[in-house]
Design a protein around this motif. Structure first.
Motif, PDB file in Angstrom:
ATOM      1  N   GLN A   2       4.121   3.672  -0.651  1.00 61.68           N
ATOM      2  CA  GLN A   2       2.980   4.257  -1.335  1.00 61.68           C
ATOM      3  C   GLN A   2       3.217   5.734  -1.638  1.00 61.68           C
ATOM      4  N   ILE A   3       2.417   6.229  -2.577  1.00 66.79           N
ATOM      5  CA  ILE A   3       2.338   7.657  -2.874  1.00 66.79           C
ATOM      6  C   ILE A   3       0.965   8.131  -2.417  1.00 66.79           C
ATOM      7  N   ALA A   4       0.906   9.063  -1.498  1.00 63.56           N
ATOM      8  CA  ALA A   4      -0.386   9.596  -1.060  1.00 63.56           C
ATOM      9  C   ALA A   4      -1.059  10.326  -2.217  1.00 63.56           C
ATOM     10  N   LEU A  39      -2.636  11.739  -9.175  1.00 64.98           N
ATOM     11  CA  LEU A  39      -1.341  12.016  -9.805  1.00 64.98           C
ATOM     12  C   LEU A  39      -1.066  11.111 -11.003  1.00 64.98           C
ATOM     13  N   ARG A  40      -1.791  10.011 -11.098  1.00 68.55           N
ATOM     14  CA  ARG A  40      -1.436   8.961 -12.045  1.00 68.55           C
ATOM     15  C   ARG A  40      -1.389   9.452 -13.488  1.00 68.55           C
ATOM     16  N   GLY A  98       1.515  -2.806 -17.553  1.00 66.22           N
ATOM     17  CA  GLY A  98       0.501  -3.848 -17.580  1.00 66.22           C
ATOM     18  C   GLY A  98      -0.514  -3.748 -16.474  1.00 66.22           C
ATOM     19  N   GLY A  99      -0.140  -3.140 -15.332  1.00 69.06           N
ATOM     20  CA  GLY A  99      -1.019  -3.073 -14.178  1.00 69.06           C
ATOM     21  C   GLY A  99      -1.465  -1.666 -13.863  1.00 69.06           C
ATOM     22  N   THR A 100      -1.891  -1.469 -12.626  1.00 68.21           N
ATOM     23  CA  THR A 100      -2.463  -0.182 -12.220  1.00 68.21           C
ATOM     24  C   THR A 100      -1.816   0.385 -10.952  1.00 68.21           C
ATOM     25  N   THR A 101      -0.705  -0.180 -10.503  1.00 70.80           N
ATOM     26  CA  THR A 101      -0.127   0.236  -9.237  1.00 70.80           C
ATOM     27  C   THR A 101       0.795   1.450  -9.376  1.00 70.80           C
ATOM     28  N   ASP A 102       0.960   2.156  -8.263  1.00 73.53           N
ATOM     29  CA  ASP A 102       1.950   3.234  -8.225  1.00 73.53           C
ATOM     30  C   ASP A 102       3.367   2.663  -8.325  1.00 73.53           C
ATOM     31  N   SER A 103       3.581   1.465  -7.800  1.00 75.28           N
ATOM     32  CA  SER A 103       4.910   0.851  -7.820  1.00 75.28           C
ATOM     33  C   SER A 103       5.409   0.646  -9.240  1.00 75.28           C
ATOM     34  N   VAL A 117       5.629  10.573   0.109  1.00 78.98           N
ATOM     35  CA  VAL A 117       6.123   9.382  -0.578  1.00 78.98           C
ATOM     36  C   VAL A 117       6.852   8.523   0.448  1.00 78.98           C
ATOM     37  N   ARG A 118       6.449   7.273   0.572  1.00 78.30           N
ATOM     38  CA  ARG A 118       7.171   6.295   1.387  1.00 78.30           C
ATOM     39  C   ARG A 118       7.639   5.197   0.441  1.00 78.30           C
ATOM     40  N   TYR A 119       8.958   4.921   0.481  1.00 74.64           N
ATOM     41  CA  TYR A 119       9.550   4.182  -0.631  1.00 74.64           C
ATOM     42  C   TYR A 119      10.714   3.334  -0.134  1.00 74.64           C
ATOM     43  N   THR A 120      10.510   2.032  -0.071  1.00 80.47           N
ATOM     44  CA  THR A 120      11.600   1.108   0.174  1.00 80.47           C
ATOM     45  C   THR A 120      11.551   0.071  -0.939  1.00 80.47           C
TER      46      THR A 120
END
Length: 269
Positions: A114-116, A121-122, A138-143, A183-186
């Motif tokens: 996730q991004i805190a 920020l979007r 197409g979606g709304t996620t940070d990913s 930022v936590r990112y795997t």
């Protein structure tokens, strides 16, 4: 937090990761053991490569454990490279467009993390996309947005460097707008030929990632698929993984000069 599994090697049935193991991805969808939340029931998805450059995909909003089609497909589809994901939503509604893996052309991508402060920020993140990539959202996620930003920053030419540049930009933006960055990112991503993964976090608390040989290939997973502890090697935090024809390569992942430049641009924009 989500759970995911990916494979590259000689063709293998998807069920070898998705449904057959004692701690398969479907099992992890309702009983994960190495995540903050044991249940990952906000949808699922699979992306696999075959004879065409672009991946096939199947995604739905049902929990993975309750979709009989998923088990049937996993038993029949055989692929040399595939990604599979079960979702625990941290942002964005439970809808098909928000389910991983995401795809653009021949690229596929899935993420756990996730991004805190993402909602603040979007808009600035979206403003960095050219028209083609913005219209592909197409979606709304940070990913999904991080995937599109990596494409904007050169994923198709230099995959690992583009991910570093993207994360550097996001961190610089967060420092400017929020006063701090988390930022936590795997993530795993592929062009249909090589499989890449990154484990990284600004606070050194990245979601877990493990690797193991499987058949005549390797798999990357959020958590081991069985209790054979010796078979699974944990990928260190701050690592970039590349699975290609030459085998498995693990290298340090750090924000390079291009990423530092993006941080400065984001912080001063």
């Amino acid at each position: 937090m989500c759970r995911w599994a990916a494979y590259r090697g000689d063709p293998l049935y998807l069920e070898e990761l998705v449904s057959s193991p004692a701690h398969s991805l479907i099992e992890q969808s309702h009983c994960a053991t190495r995540a903050k939340t044991a249940t990952n029931g906000d949808g699922f998805g699979i992306a696999w490569y075959g004879d065409r450059p672009e991946p096939g995909r199947y995604r739905d909003t049902l929990p993975a454990w309750s979709d009989c089609n998923l088990k049937s497909l996993a038993r029949q589809i055989r692929s040399p490279l595939f990604l599979a994901h079960v979702r625990a939503a941290t942002g964005g509604g439970t809808r098909r467009d928000n389910c991983h893996p995401f795809a653009f052309g021949n690229w596929s991508f899935m993420h756990n993390g996730q991004i805190a402060g993402f909602e603040r920020l979007r808009r600035a993140m979206e403003a960095m996309l050219d028209d083609e990539l913005f219209n592909a959202r197409g979606g709304t996620t940070d990913s999904e947005l991080m995937f599109l930003l990596a494409l904007q920053f050169g994923l198709r030419q230099t995959p690992i460097a583009a991910m570093a540049e993207m994360i550097g930009f996001v961190e610089g933006l967060a420092e400017k707008i929020l006063g701090s960055a988390l930022v936590r990112y795997t993530a795993a991503f592929s062009d249909g030929k090589s499989l890449y993964a990154i484990r990284y976090a600004t606070d050194r608390k990245a979601p877990t990632l493990y690797a193991s040989p499987l058949g005549k290939g390797f798999c990357l997973v959020s958590e081991p698929l069985n209790d054979d502890v010796d078979a699974w090697a944990e990928i260190p935090d701050g690592s970039a993984v590349t699975l290609s024809e030459t085998g498995l390569d693990i290298a340090p992942f750090c924000l390079n000069e291009r990423a530092a430049g993006r941080q400065r641009i984001a912080a001063t924009a």
